[in-house]
Design an enzyme around this catalytic site. Structure first.
Site, mmCIF file in Angstrom:
data_model
loop_
_atom_site.group_PDB
_atom_site.id
_atom_site.type_symbol
_atom_site.label_atom_id
_atom_site.label_comp_id
_atom_site.label_asym_id
_atom_site.label_seq_id
_atom_site.Cartn_x
_atom_site.Cartn_y
_atom_site.Cartn_z
ATOM 1 N N GLU A 149 0.849 -1.202 0.000
ATOM 2 C CA GLU A 149 0.000 0.000 0.000
ATOM 3 C C GLU A 149 0.880 1.247 0.000
ATOM 4 O O GLU A 149 1.826 1.332 0.771
ATOM 5 C CB GLU A 149 -0.901 -0.022 1.253
ATOM 6 C CG GLU A 149 -1.848 1.131 1.341
ATOM 7 C CD GLU A 149 -2.632 1.343 0.053
ATOM 8 O OE1 GLU A 149 -3.338 0.406 -0.375
ATOM 9 O OE2 GLU A 149 -2.547 2.428 -0.546
ATOM 10 N N ASN A 209 9.732 3.770 -0.320
ATOM 11 C CA ASN A 209 9.856 4.579 0.901
ATOM 12 C C ASN A 209 11.304 5.015 1.144
ATOM 13 O O ASN A 209 11.555 6.148 1.564
ATOM 14 C CB ASN A 209 9.323 3.811 2.119
ATOM 15 C CG ASN A 209 7.821 3.964 2.233
ATOM 16 O OD1 ASN A 209 7.197 4.649 1.422
ATOM 17 N ND2 ASN A 209 7.212 3.340 3.224
ATOM 18 N N CYS A 261 5.964 4.907 8.779
ATOM 19 C CA CYS A 261 6.515 4.134 7.660
ATOM 20 C C CYS A 261 7.982 4.402 7.367
ATOM 21 O O CYS A 261 8.794 3.484 7.448
ATOM 22 C CB CYS A 261 5.673 4.380 6.410
ATOM 23 S SG CYS A 261 4.008 3.717 6.578
ATOM 24 N N ARG A 329 3.539 8.703 15.455
ATOM 25 C CA ARG A 329 4.641 7.736 15.473
ATOM 26 C C ARG A 329 5.903 8.355 14.838
ATOM 27 O O ARG A 329 5.846 8.862 13.728
ATOM 28 C CB ARG A 329 4.235 6.445 14.745
ATOM 29 C CG ARG A 329 3.218 5.632 15.556
ATOM 30 C CD ARG A 329 2.761 4.390 14.829
ATOM 31 N NE ARG A 329 1.708 4.655 13.859
ATOM 32 C CZ ARG A 329 1.054 3.702 13.180
ATOM 33 N NH1 ARG A 329 1.351 2.435 13.374
ATOM 34 N NH2 ARG A 329 0.100 4.028 12.327
HETATM 35 N N1 LIG Z 1 0.060 3.983 8.103
HETATM 36 C C1 LIG Z 1 0.451 4.189 6.867
HETATM 37 O O1 LIG Z 1 0.498 5.316 6.355
HETATM 38 C C2 LIG Z 1 0.849 3.019 5.991
HETATM 39 C C3 LIG Z 1 0.976 3.214 4.609
HETATM 40 C C4 LIG Z 1 1.343 2.119 3.821
HETATM 41 C C5 LIG Z 1 1.603 0.887 4.404
HETATM 42 N N2 LIG Z 1 1.494 0.756 5.753
HETATM 43 C C6 LIG Z 1 1.740 -0.576 6.323
HETATM 44 O O2 LIG Z 1 0.478 -1.178 6.607
HETATM 45 C C7 LIG Z 1 0.545 -1.974 7.786
HETATM 46 C C8 LIG Z 1 -0.495 -1.510 8.781
HETATM 47 O O3 LIG Z 1 -0.165 -0.174 9.162
HETATM 48 P P1 LIG Z 1 -1.166 0.721 10.041
HETATM 49 O O4 LIG Z 1 -0.538 2.062 10.143
HETATM 50 O O5 LIG Z 1 -2.550 0.581 9.494
HETATM 51 O O6 LIG Z 1 -1.076 -0.052 11.441
HETATM 52 P P2 LIG Z 1 -1.914 0.228 12.777
HETATM 53 O O7 LIG Z 1 -0.981 -0.041 13.886
HETATM 54 O O8 LIG Z 1 -2.618 1.541 12.682
HETATM 55 O O9 LIG Z 1 -3.049 -0.906 12.734
HETATM 56 C C9 LIG Z 1 -2.801 -2.278 12.824
HETATM 57 C C10 LIG Z 1 -4.056 -2.948 13.363
HETATM 58 O O10 LIG Z 1 -3.862 -4.372 13.307
HETATM 59 C C11 LIG Z 1 -4.533 -4.924 14.442
HETATM 60 N N3 LIG Z 1 -4.037 -6.287 14.700
HETATM 61 C C12 LIG Z 1 -2.823 -6.676 15.181
HETATM 62 N N4 LIG Z 1 -2.771 -8.014 15.267
HETATM 63 C C13 LIG Z 1 -3.948 -8.491 14.812
HETATM 64 C C14 LIG Z 1 -4.487 -9.799 14.640
HETATM 65 N N5 LIG Z 1 -3.769 -10.877 14.936
HETATM 66 N N6 LIG Z 1 -5.741 -9.920 14.153
HETATM 67 C C15 LIG Z 1 -6.464 -8.822 13.830
HETATM 68 N N7 LIG Z 1 -6.012 -7.569 13.979
HETATM 69 C C16 LIG Z 1 -4.770 -7.404 14.464
HETATM 70 C C17 LIG Z 1 -4.228 -3.942 15.547
HETATM 71 O O11 LIG Z 1 -5.137 -4.088 16.636
HETATM 72 C C18 LIG Z 1 -4.384 -2.608 14.815
HETATM 73 O O12 LIG Z 1 -5.706 -2.115 14.893
HETATM 74 C C19 LIG Z 1 1.986 -1.842 8.280
HETATM 75 O O13 LIG Z 1 2.741 -2.910 7.761
HETATM 76 C C20 LIG Z 1 2.448 -0.553 7.667
HETATM 77 O O14 LIG Z 1 3.851 -0.500 7.481
HETATM 78 C C21 LIG Z 1 1.107 1.780 6.563
#
Ligand SMILES: NC(=O)c1ccc[n+]([C@@H]2O[C@H](COP(=O)([O-])OP(=O)(O)OC[C@H]3O[C@@H](n4cnc5c(N)ncnc54)[C@H](O)[C@@H]3O)[C@@H](O)[C@H]2O)c1
Length: 436
Positions: A149, A209, A261, A329
């Site tokens: 993503e 990134n 990220c 973060r």
């Molecule tokens: N935040 C961004 O801008 C962004 C952009 C691109 C990619 N990413 C990637 O996407 C991924 C998610 O990032 P995010 O910022 O949304 O994370 P986040 O920490 O906001 O959310 C992660 C969610 O996963 C849930 N979770 C953890 N273990 C679980 C399980 N076993 N079953 C169900 N739910 C579970 C947590 O409770 C939490 O709500 C990461 O790998 C990140 O690097 C993030």
């Protein structure tokens, strides 16, 4: 299509809401009960412009629902997105425990042929680990894909709905027609859907990134050169950014990159390189310079006010790592504010959206204020850490009256240096001449 999204963070929620908006039936699952409770009422646990109305509409039109029952979500879906967090572990690698725990649950609940898509940012080779984990429990046929993503917090809905490109790593051609159909609404204006092998897709996300982080750190290093020579980094930026080979994006000097990220993905890429015997010296330098850059505002402040900030009152504008989000973060604020407190300063901080998040991680002696001007009241200096829109055209006369001395240290280069001089400010920014 019946979609399951596991993990309802910044990415999972946007993916779920946008896929529901295009007519799919989406169930989003998370183990965090309090998040799911809020979401069931149509309330977003995060601040992301445009997200809450999308959640509410798709909930009420019954295309979107939320659950803590991850197993059931898997059983009912044809396509499953893994969108859980991959935070850094203690040695800088991406911690895969959440991804692999979801893979474990998928294995236990696999009840038919499904497509399993990793949306989380994961190091090259993770899809194979996900496959192995599922196969420990199940002999059902399934297809693993990697769909990194690229959304930006603050613009996430637009980025997902109108992406520059969609990258999909696949291991079998069989899944292509289904994925083309699923993603068709987002690539109607000709932006490409790029299919590739899974390892290339996994590396693409980290390379993207790291490339952006390198651009930022490079410009911050150029800013240091500008400061040493009397040049102006903003002019250098327009000079190079108008070269079509370079382009203008991600060339702003500032007080360092943060967020969930760039820092973690750069570290994880370096770690992957190390494990494979490849010295990732370019991203490593970007990371090292970024660590220096995050300290720079405190150094600039101390140059003006002295090493000991005891009893001095410092106003902070901006706690989130960028505007448009409540995500703090690895924000500059997390590096700067503890240093100010260590030096004895009293900190009065404002942010339009991120105060609640900051309260949970910053020391308890930070004072939070709900309007930006009251932060400046009798302050010895104002430090600007995030370029929120409302900070761009403030009432400078009012700020000058409120501050004990007219000192602004601007980590985002929001104002014109000549104009600030005319208004009587001591104005210190990044990569430009100080004015006093
Ligand atoms: N935040 C961004 O801008 C962004 C952009 C691109 C990619 N990413 C990637 O996407 C991924 C998610 O990032 P995010 O910022 O949304 O994370 P986040 O920490 O906001 O959310 C992660 C969610 O996963 C849930 N979770 C953890 N273990 C679980 C399980 N076993 N079953 C169900 N739910 C579970 C947590 O409770 C939490 O709500 C990461 O790998 C990140 O690097 C993030």
């Amino acid at each position: 299509m019946r979609i399951g999204v596991i993990g309802t963070g910044y990415v999972g929620l946007v993916v779920g809401a946008c896929l529901a908006e295009t007519g799919n039936h989406v169930v989003c699952a998370d183990i965090d009960k309090s998040k799911i409770k809020l979401l069931e009422r149509g309330q977003s646990p995060i601040y992301e412009p445009g997200l809450e109305p999308l959640l509410k509409r798709n909930l009420s039109e019954k295309r979107l629902s939320f659950t803590t029952n991850v197993g059931k979500c898997i059983e009912n879906a044809k396509i499953i997105f893994i969108a859980v967090g991959t935070p850094p572990d203690e040695n800088g690698s991406a911690d895969l425990k959440h991804v692999l725990s979801v893979a474990d649950t998928i294995g236990e609940h696999l009840n038919g042929e499904k497509i399993i898509i990793t949306k989380s940012t994961v190091p090259v080779g993770t899809a194979l680990k996900v496959r192995e984990e599922i196969e420990r429990h199940s002999s059902q046929t399934f297809h693993i894909c990697s769909n990194p993503e690229f959304l930006k917090e603050g613009d996430a809905i637009d980025d997902f709905m109108k992406p520059d490109r969609i990258v999909i790593g696949i291991e079998s051609e069989k899944v292509k027609p289904t994925l083309e159909e699923l993603f068709h609404p987002f690539v109607r204006s000709g932006n490409p859907l790029i299919f590739m092998d899974i390892a290339s897709a996994e590396i693409t996300k980290y390379a993207a990134n790291a490339m952006l982080a390198v651009r930022i750190s490079f410009m911050n290093q150029v800013a240091a050169l500008c400061e040493a020579t009397g040049a102006n980094v903003d002019l250098v930026r327009s000079g190079i950014g108008s070269d079509s080979r370079i382009g203008p994006a991600f060339l702003h000097a500032g007080s360092g990159y943060g967020g969930s990220c760039f820092p973690k993905d750069v570290r994880a890429l370096i770690k992957t390189g190390n494990e494979l015997g490849i010295d990732m010296s370019i991203p490593r330098s970007a990371q090292e310079w970024n660590d220096i850059q995050k300290e720079i505002l405190v150094e600039k402040l101390k140059k003006e006010l002295g090493e000991n900030l005891s009893g001095l009152r410092i106003a902070i504008w901006g706690l989130s790592f960028k505007p448009g989000t409540d995500d703090i973060r690895e924000a500059s604020s997390l590096a700067v504010i503890p240093r100010l407190l260590e030096c004895g300063a009293k900190v009065f901080a404002h942010d339009p959206k991120a105060i609640d998040a900051a309260r949970q991680v910053l020391p308890s002696d930070v004072h939070y204020v709900t309007d930006e001007y009251s932060a400046c009241d009798k302050a010895d200096a104002l430090l600007i850490l995030t370029e929120w829109q409302q900070y761009r055209r403030p009432d400078l006369d009012r700020i000058k009256q409120l501050l004990k001395q007219p000192l602004i240290i601007d980590g985002r280069n929001l104002f014109n240096t000549d104009k600030m001089k005319k208004r009587g400010f001591i104005y210190i920014s990044i990569g430009r001449k100080d004015t006093r």
